[in-house]
Design an enzyme around this catalytic site. Sequence first.
Site, PDB file in Angstrom:
ATOM      1  N   ASP A 170       0.929  -1.112   0.071  1.00  0.00           N
ATOM      2  CA  ASP A 170      -0.139  -0.070  -0.062  1.00  0.00           C
ATOM      3  C   ASP A 170       0.954   1.287  -0.039  1.00  0.00           C
ATOM      4  O   ASP A 170       1.951   1.256  -0.430  1.00  0.00           O
ATOM      5  CB  ASP A 170      -0.856  -0.088   1.192  1.00  0.00           C
ATOM      6  N   HIS A 207      -3.131   5.880   4.267  1.00  0.00           N
ATOM      7  CA  HIS A 207      -3.980   4.692   3.800  1.00  0.00           C
ATOM      8  C   HIS A 207      -3.475   3.414   4.370  1.00  0.00           C
ATOM      9  O   HIS A 207      -4.110   2.510   4.935  1.00  0.00           O
ATOM     10  CB  HIS A 207      -3.785   4.797   2.174  1.00  0.00           C
ATOM     11  N   SER A 416     -11.071  -1.093   0.354  1.00  0.00           N
ATOM     12  CA  SER A 416      -9.507  -1.032   0.933  1.00  0.00           C
ATOM     13  C   SER A 416      -9.732  -1.502   2.269  1.00  0.00           C
ATOM     14  O   SER A 416      -8.657  -1.876   2.731  1.00  0.00           O
ATOM     15  CB  SER A 416      -9.072   0.523   0.568  1.00  0.00           C
TER      16      SER A 416
END
Length: 476
Positions: A170, A207, A416
Site C-alpha cells: 500500500d 492509507h 480498501s
Amino acid sequence: MAPQRFHEQFDQIQRSLPDVPLAMGPDDSAEFIYEKGVVLARDGEEAQVVEDAVRSHFTATEGLVPDHVRRAGPHTNRSGITRIRVGDPGEGGRSADHAVAGALRALRETEGRAGRRLVSRNHVVSIAVNACPGDEPVPVARTEQPNPAPAQPAGGPDGPDGRVGVLVIDTGLTHDYRSYPLLARTRGDVQVRETDDEGVLQQYVGHGTFIAGLVAAVAPHTDVTVRGTLNDAGAILESEFGERLFDAVEDGWPDIISLSAGTSNGRLDGLLGVAAFMEELRVHDTLLVAAAGNNASAAPFWPAAYASSPEHADAVLSVGALRGDGEFGACFSNHGPWVKVYAPGERLISALTGFDAPVPYVYQHSTFETCRYGFAYSCTCRSPRHTGVLSEAQQNPPGKPDQVMFEGLASWSGTSFATPVAAGLVAAHMTDRQVSDSRAAARELLAVHADFAEVRGAHVPALLPPTWRPVPVGPS
C-alpha cells in the site's frame, strides 16, 4: 459520461504521474484509466508479433509510418512485459486513445489463433480503486475506541510455525505510527512525503497506516509488515505494478498479502502486467486478499477477480464491503460472483497518523446531494457533508474547501478497509486454531464461521469480527 468524481480523480492521478499522458477507457467512461500511445506485450517473440501486426495495421488503415511503432523503454525481467509505443501520446484529450484502440484491433485475429491475449492497454492501478474512493477520512477523537476494537486471541500468540505474517502492499507508514499502541510491533516502509509545502496532509497519506491498524486490531498476535509500493498518491502503471509486487516479496513470501488496489480492464482474463506474479503466487503458500473496488459495478476488478479463476481460486480471496450495519452491501462496493466474501467496510475507525502532533487535511471531493449510486440510506456519498478542493469549480456558487485536523484516529470507508479486516480474520483463525496454511484457513473460515449478508438481492458470505461495532444506518 464519467461521473464528476471520476474526472476529479483523473486530474489528481494525472498530477501524480506528470510525465505519463493518460486517457479514460474504454471511452469517456468511469471504467479505467490507461497510458496513452502505449500497449503492453510479453517479452520476446510475442512482443515482436505485436510490433509487426501493429505496423501492418497502421500502415494499411491509419496512415502511420512503420517507424512510429517501437519499444518504449526498458522491459522488466521478472514481470516479463514490454511497453510498445503505437502512437503520439500528446495527441487527443482524456477520452479514448484511438491509436491504442487500433493496436488492440490489429491483434484480435492473431490472439484468436493463439488462444490467449497478446496485447493490452497499460492500465493505471490505484488504491482509490476504479479511481473513485469510497470516501475520504473523517477525524475521530482520541477518546474513541478503534472499530473493530482490539481482539483478545482465543489461542496462544504463536501458530504452529511461529507468528502469522501479513504483508500490506500500500502506501507507506506515517512517520509517527509507533505512537499508536496497536502498531508498536509493525514494521516496514515509511511514507516518502506526508504533507505538501504548506504542511497539509496529502491525499491517501495514512492509507497504509490505517490498514495496518485494522489488521493489528483484528489479529493482534500477527507480524504486520507494510511496503510503500503505492506511495505516489496510490497510483502506478500496470507495467510497473507487476515488478513492484515482486519487489514487495523479495525478502520472502508471507502467509497473507493484503492488497487494497487494482483496476478494471473491460476483460475477463486479468492483467497482462501481473500475469507473471500471479503465476508465481500459485506455487507459494501465500493467500492474496484483494479489494473488490469501489465503483458499485459488477465488472471484474483485478487482481481481486482472479478469485473466480480456477487456476487462482485457492490463492486469492476477493473482498467486497458491507455498509455500517453489516446486513447489506455498501453503496460503493463492487459486486458479482467473482467477489467471494464481504466484510465491514463503512466508517471503520483506525489510525490515520500517529499521535505526535495534529496535522491538517483539506478535502478533495465534495459530497453529493443524494447517493450517486442511487441508494436510499445515508451513505458515504453524502455524509458527512463537506466541500472539496477538486470539486470547487463545480460548486454554484463556488465554496471554500473544508479543512479538518487529524490527531491520530480517523473514520474511513472503502473496500480498501474491508480487505484488511478479512485478512486479519484469516490470520487470527490461523493463530487461534493452530492452522499453518493460510489458504486452508480461509476455506475453513468461510465454510464454518461465515455469516451472511444481502448484496444486490443475493445472499453472500460475510466475515464479521467479534469486536466490530455496527454503525446505525439512517434513511437519506
